[in-house]
Scaffold this active site. Sequence first.
Site, PDB file in Angstrom:
ATOM      1  N   ASN A 188       0.870  -1.179   0.000  1.00 12.30           N
ATOM      2  CA  ASN A 188       0.000   0.000   0.000  1.00 12.30           C
ATOM      3  C   ASN A 188       0.907   1.228   0.000  1.00 12.30           C
ATOM      4  OD1 ASN A 188      -1.752   2.069   0.475  1.00 12.30           O
ATOM      5  ND2 ASN A 188      -2.403   1.383   2.503  1.00 12.30           N
ATOM      6  N   TRP A 189       0.995   1.874  -1.138  1.00 13.81           N
ATOM      7  CA  TRP A 189       1.909   3.020  -1.269  1.00 13.81           C
ATOM      8  C   TRP A 189       1.339   4.290  -0.630  1.00 13.81           C
ATOM      9  CZ3 TRP A 189       4.055   2.749  -7.015  1.00 13.81           C
ATOM     10  CH2 TRP A 189       5.034   1.752  -7.070  1.00 13.81           C
ATOM     11  N   LYS A 190       0.091   4.270  -0.251  1.00 16.00           N
ATOM     12  CA  LYS A 190      -0.550   5.458   0.335  1.00 16.00           C
ATOM     13  C   LYS A 190      -0.304   6.666  -0.591  1.00 16.00           C
ATOM     14  CE  LYS A 190      -0.205   3.166   4.733  1.00 16.00           C
ATOM     15  NZ  LYS A 190      -0.158   3.207   6.172  1.00 16.00           N
ATOM     16  N   SER A 217       3.414  -2.398  10.351  1.00 19.13           N
ATOM     17  CA  SER A 217       4.865  -2.474  10.586  1.00 19.13           C
ATOM     18  C   SER A 217       5.450  -3.836  10.211  1.00 19.13           C
ATOM     19  CB  SER A 217       5.198  -2.092  12.037  1.00 19.13           C
ATOM     20  OG  SER A 217       4.786  -0.758  12.290  1.00 19.13           O
ATOM     21  N   GLU A 223      -5.382  -5.094  10.466  1.00 20.12           N
ATOM     22  CA  GLU A 223      -4.351  -4.075  10.680  1.00 20.12           C
ATOM     23  C   GLU A 223      -4.656  -3.349  11.986  1.00 20.12           C
ATOM     24  OE1 GLU A 223      -2.283  -2.771   6.822  1.00 20.12           O
ATOM     25  OE2 GLU A 223      -4.042  -1.519   7.049  1.00 20.12           O
ATOM     26  N   GLY A 257       2.453   2.172  10.900  1.00 19.94           N
ATOM     27  CA  GLY A 257       3.421   3.256  10.787  1.00 19.94           C
ATOM     28  C   GLY A 257       4.120   3.601  12.085  1.00 19.94           C
ATOM     29  N   GLY A 273       3.032  -1.414   4.491  1.00 21.40           N
ATOM     30  CA  GLY A 273       3.054   0.035   4.361  1.00 21.40           C
ATOM     31  C   GLY A 273       4.475   0.536   4.202  1.00 21.40           C
ATOM     32  N   GLY A 274       5.122   0.927   5.315  1.00 19.38           N
ATOM     33  CA  GLY A 274       6.431   1.584   5.276  1.00 19.38           C
ATOM     34  C   GLY A 274       7.456   0.874   4.406  1.00 19.38           C
ATOM     35  N   HIS A 329      -9.650   0.899   5.040  1.00 20.31           N
ATOM     36  CA  HIS A 329      -8.343   1.157   5.652  1.00 20.31           C
ATOM     37  C   HIS A 329      -8.507   2.135   6.812  1.00 20.31           C
ATOM     38  CE1 HIS A 329      -4.225   2.411   6.293  1.00 20.31           C
ATOM     39  NE2 HIS A 329      -3.877   1.286   5.699  1.00 20.31           N
ATOM     40  N   GLU A 336      -6.842   4.567   7.793  1.00 24.46           N
ATOM     41  CA  GLU A 336      -6.666   5.992   7.462  1.00 24.46           C
ATOM     42  C   GLU A 336      -7.933   6.550   6.829  1.00 24.46           C
ATOM     43  OE1 GLU A 336      -2.947   5.453   5.413  1.00 24.46           O
ATOM     44  OE2 GLU A 336      -2.046   4.935   7.342  1.00 24.46           O
TER      45      GLU A 336
HETATM   46  P1  13P Z   1       2.979   0.242   7.914  1.00 21.31           P
HETATM   47  O1  13P Z   1       3.546  -1.025   7.314  1.00 21.31           O
HETATM   48  O2  13P Z   1       3.744   1.474   7.561  1.00 21.31           O
HETATM   49  O3  13P Z   1       2.755   0.077   9.382  1.00 21.31           O
HETATM   50  O4  13P Z   1       1.524   0.471   7.258  1.00 21.31           O
HETATM   51  C1  13P Z   1       0.609  -0.563   7.223  1.00 21.31           C
HETATM   52  C2  13P Z   1      -0.541  -0.175   6.379  1.00 21.31           C
HETATM   53  O5  13P Z   1      -1.270   0.753   6.677  1.00 21.31           O
HETATM   54  C3  13P Z   1      -0.787  -0.947   5.151  1.00 21.31           C
HETATM   55  O6  13P Z   1      -2.055  -0.699   4.646  1.00 21.31           O
END
Ligand code: 13P
Length: 264
Positions: free
Chosen positions: A15-17, A223, A178, A184, A244-245, A106, A108
């Site tokens: 997920n590149w956000k 994470s 998640e 994050g 994510g990261g 998600h 967010e």
């Molecule tokens: P991180 O891996 O940065 O914790 O993010 C997870 C995420 O939100 C994937 O959708």
Amino acid sequence: MKPGSPHRRPLVVANWKMNFTPGEASDFAGRLLALLAKRGPGWIEALDLAIAPAHPALDRLRGALSGSDVQLAAQNLHPAAQGAYTGEVSLAMLEDLGCRFVLIGHSERRHLFGEDDEFIAAKASRLVGSSVRPILCVGETLEEREAGETLDRVTRQLAAVLDATGDGLASQLVVAYEPVWAIGTGRTATPDDAQAVHAEIRKNLIEHFGESGRQTRILYGGSVKPSNVRELLAQPDLDGALVGGARLDPEAFASIALASLEKS
Ligand code: 13P
């Protein structure tokens, strides 16, 4: 895999956000494919791998990934088929772009943009019977975990979608657990804690879909890194990762993807 246990092909999704322009997306794809090619042919048959870029990069990434087995995912869609929804993206647009997955629910989107269970269920309903599979994200906040409400929260988020779609998503649905406090932050659920939640999700899926609930993939996100992915995916109900990261570094993402092959 234990004898007799259902085979669920591991799925790893980046997920590149809100990162990477179309040009940067294309560069990333080139570097990722070069890293994966070093592994030789055939391995991708044991794994599903997808990238969810920001919408403006979907088309360029599609081009950069063409001829590879890495699939395209989207980060969002609107429940309506079309119409006056400024800034939104429809299912037909994602289908036209060749997206195979889309993230819904998600944290967010839930917390920064106020999306509630009802709105997320409407998105899921739109996807029934389409060529795009929902990756339904569920997870508790730190306050909910500390109050002992984790399973209740996750079950309610899942039920909102299952109640709205009946059997409609039986062969399409992917769930991603998640925990909000792990996204994050560098904090990861312990493998045992994650498995406890995944087992509860599995139980709910079987209650709802019957035996085919055993085939639904449940990803873990929060994470995930090359250093922890193996012990997480060693758990029986962790079928892949939503990353994510570590998605921003092709080497880290490739090593997470290849580590998940051990699951298959
Ligand atoms: P991180 O891996 O940065 O914790 O993010 C997870 C995420 O939100 C994937 O959708």
